[in-house]
Scaffold this motif. Structure first.
Motif, mmCIF file in Angstrom:
data_model
loop_
_atom_site.group_PDB
_atom_site.id
_atom_site.type_symbol
_atom_site.label_atom_id
_atom_site.label_comp_id
_atom_site.label_asym_id
_atom_site.label_seq_id
_atom_site.Cartn_x
_atom_site.Cartn_y
_atom_site.Cartn_z
ATOM 1 N N CYS A 78 0.838 -1.210 0.000
ATOM 2 C CA CYS A 78 0.000 0.000 0.000
ATOM 3 C C CYS A 78 0.868 1.253 0.000
ATOM 4 N N SER A 79 1.881 1.295 0.863
ATOM 5 C CA SER A 79 2.757 2.478 0.931
ATOM 6 C C SER A 79 3.457 2.713 -0.399
ATOM 7 N N GLY A 80 3.903 1.620 -1.040
ATOM 8 C CA GLY A 80 4.557 1.752 -2.339
ATOM 9 C C GLY A 80 3.618 2.296 -3.394
ATOM 10 N N ASN A 81 2.371 1.828 -3.375
ATOM 11 C CA ASN A 81 1.394 2.325 -4.360
ATOM 12 C C ASN A 81 1.089 3.804 -4.156
ATOM 13 N N LEU A 82 0.946 4.223 -2.892
ATOM 14 C CA LEU A 82 0.672 5.636 -2.615
ATOM 15 C C LEU A 82 1.843 6.512 -3.059
ATOM 16 N N TYR A 83 3.059 6.032 -2.844
ATOM 17 C CA TYR A 83 4.244 6.776 -3.271
ATOM 18 C C TYR A 83 4.299 6.883 -4.801
ATOM 19 N N LEU A 84 4.058 5.763 -5.495
ATOM 20 C CA LEU A 84 4.118 5.780 -6.957
ATOM 21 C C LEU A 84 2.984 6.612 -7.557
ATOM 22 N N GLN A 85 1.825 6.605 -6.915
ATOM 23 C CA GLN A 85 0.737 7.477 -7.372
ATOM 24 C C GLN A 85 1.203 8.932 -7.413
ATOM 25 N N ARG A 86 1.820 9.360 -6.327
ATOM 26 C CA ARG A 86 2.276 10.753 -6.235
ATOM 27 C C ARG A 86 3.357 11.048 -7.270
ATOM 28 N N GLN A 87 4.322 10.153 -7.405
ATOM 29 C CA GLN A 87 5.420 10.365 -8.345
ATOM 30 C C GLN A 87 4.936 10.371 -9.802
ATOM 31 N N MET A 88 4.045 9.450 -10.139
ATOM 32 C CA MET A 88 3.540 9.367 -11.515
ATOM 33 C C MET A 88 2.745 10.615 -11.872
ATOM 34 N N ARG A 89 1.948 11.108 -10.935
ATOM 35 C CA ARG A 89 1.172 12.314 -11.219
ATOM 36 C C ARG A 89 2.092 13.511 -11.418
ATOM 37 N N GLU A 90 3.070 13.696 -10.538
ATOM 38 C CA GLU A 90 3.971 14.834 -10.649
ATOM 39 C C GLU A 90 4.773 14.787 -11.947
ATOM 40 N N SER A 91 5.086 13.575 -12.419
ATOM 41 C CA SER A 91 5.894 13.436 -13.634
ATOM 42 C C SER A 91 5.123 13.796 -14.898
ATOM 43 N N LEU A 92 3.811 14.003 -14.785
ATOM 44 C CA LEU A 92 3.006 14.361 -15.950
ATOM 45 C C LEU A 92 3.142 15.841 -16.322
ATOM 46 N N GLY A 93 3.832 16.606 -15.502
ATOM 47 C CA GLY A 93 4.070 18.008 -15.819
ATOM 48 C C GLY A 93 2.793 18.820 -15.908
ATOM 49 N N LYS A 94 2.620 19.522 -17.036
ATOM 50 C CA LYS A 94 1.475 20.420 -17.187
ATOM 51 C C LYS A 94 0.147 19.670 -17.205
ATOM 52 N N ASN A 95 0.169 18.370 -17.443
ATOM 53 C CA ASN A 95 -1.070 17.589 -17.473
ATOM 54 C C ASN A 95 -1.441 16.981 -16.125
ATOM 55 N N LYS A 96 -0.637 17.238 -15.098
ATOM 56 C CA LYS A 96 -0.905 16.586 -13.815
ATOM 57 C C LYS A 96 -2.244 17.013 -13.211
ATOM 58 N N ASP A 97 -2.707 18.219 -13.542
ATOM 59 C CA ASP A 97 -3.983 18.692 -12.997
ATOM 60 C C ASP A 97 -5.184 17.988 -13.621
ATOM 61 N N ARG A 98 -4.944 17.146 -14.615
ATOM 62 C CA ARG A 98 -6.029 16.369 -15.216
ATOM 63 C C ARG A 98 -6.171 14.990 -14.570
ATOM 64 N N LEU A 99 -5.311 14.711 -13.575
ATOM 65 C CA LEU A 99 -5.319 13.407 -12.910
ATOM 66 C C LEU A 99 -5.382 13.596 -11.400
ATOM 67 N N ASP A 100 -6.305 12.897 -10.735
ATOM 68 C CA ASP A 100 -6.408 12.912 -9.275
ATOM 69 C C ASP A 100 -5.938 11.587 -8.694
ATOM 70 N N ARG A 101 -5.272 11.640 -7.544
ATOM 71 C CA ARG A 101 -4.880 10.439 -6.804
ATOM 72 C C ARG A 101 -5.976 10.111 -5.805
ATOM 73 N N VAL A 102 -6.389 8.847 -5.770
ATOM 74 C CA VAL A 102 -7.470 8.416 -4.887
ATOM 75 C C VAL A 102 -7.031 7.178 -4.117
ATOM 76 N N TRP A 103 -7.223 7.213 -2.793
ATOM 77 C CA TRP A 103 -6.993 6.038 -1.944
ATOM 78 C C TRP A 103 -8.319 5.641 -1.321
ATOM 79 N N LEU A 104 -8.780 4.435 -1.612
ATOM 80 C CA LEU A 104 -10.024 3.904 -1.054
ATOM 81 C C LEU A 104 -9.681 2.966 0.091
#
Length: 246
Positions: A132-158
């Motif tokens: 779980c911790s690894g997935n939450l970390y990768l979610q954050r890193q993958m979103r930030e790496s999208l650059g100007k498109n990162k605001d089109r993606l939300d991270r969700v933890w259920l």
């Protein structure tokens, strides 16, 4: 005897037409009878207008939906032969369920309120083990790496249980949408790969609320780079109709 000669009253009086004194013969008054409109023809005309109106409405709907259809057609059908998705495409896609969820502050929301934005979703218990911790970390890193498109993606933890979330973990969740949902209805919507658990994967939901991709279980940094490329392709394919925010 008067010098005047009286005209014979018995002679019929005929008006002159004013040209060389010729006489105009009286004609009987003609009458034209117009028939009433045929009710069947009137109904047919009304039906034709209604049918044309429906076709026009259908054409407008097709025009509005064309960008969405074109982007999905481009991504799913017209893919170069050498391209392979890292994530598994879900067929048929599964729509967000009408499922109530609780935020960490206790307020109630609904999963369908997440529509309108690309979502990268993880699911697990609140204790959040190493996967779980690894997935939450990768979610954050993958979103930030999208650059100007990162605001089109939300991270969700259920979160699938009622256990508390540690204060330390909450600090790391800044910018993540965190919702508690019952496990049974969630597992009826999102499904893991064969031999894996629900918490092993990251899931992609499109802005229309459809679960449409699942990344392999327990991905590492190298896998996250491949997953990011899938996200970039999805965002490019939907650029003509998807914008940041809901």
């Amino acid at each position: 005897m008067s010098g005047f000669k009286l005209a014979n009253d018995s002679s019929p009086s005929k008006p002159l037409d004013g040209t060389h004194g010729s006489l105009v013969t009286d004609q009987p008054l003609g009458m034209t009878v117009h028939s009433l409109p045929d009710p069947q023809q009137s109904l047919g005309s009304l039906g034709g207008r209604t049918s044309r109106g429906r076709w026009k409405m259908f054409a407008v709907m097709v025009i509005c939906a064309a960008p969405v259809i074109a982007s999905y057609f481009t991504y799913y059908i017209l893919r170069p032969e050498g391209r392979r998705n890292y994530g598994e495409l879900i067929d048929p896609q599964q729509s967000l369920p009408d499922l109530n969820a609780n935020r960490l502050d206790g307020q109630t929301s609904n999963l369908r309120a997440l529509k309108g934005q690309w979502l990268l979703v993880s699911a697990s218990g609140a204790a959040c083990d190493e996967v779980c911790s690894g997935n939450l970390y990768l979610q954050r890193q993958m979103r930030e790496s999208l650059g100007k498109n990162k605001d089109r993606l939300d991270r969700v933890w259920l979160i699938t249980d009622d256990q508390p979330v540690s204060a330390k973990l909450q600090e790391a969740l800044m910018g993540t949408i965190v919702l508690r949902v019952p496990l049974a209805p969630l597992a009826a919507w999102l499904k893991p790969g064969s031999g894996d658990s629900l918490a092993d994967h990251l899931y992609v939901i499109d802005p229309m609320g459809n679960w449409m991709m699942r990344f392999p279980a327990r991905i590492d940094v190298a896998g996250a780079a491949k997953a990011k490329r899938d996200l970039e392709r999805l965002l490019r394919a939907s650029a003509s109709w998807d914008t940041p925010g809901r």
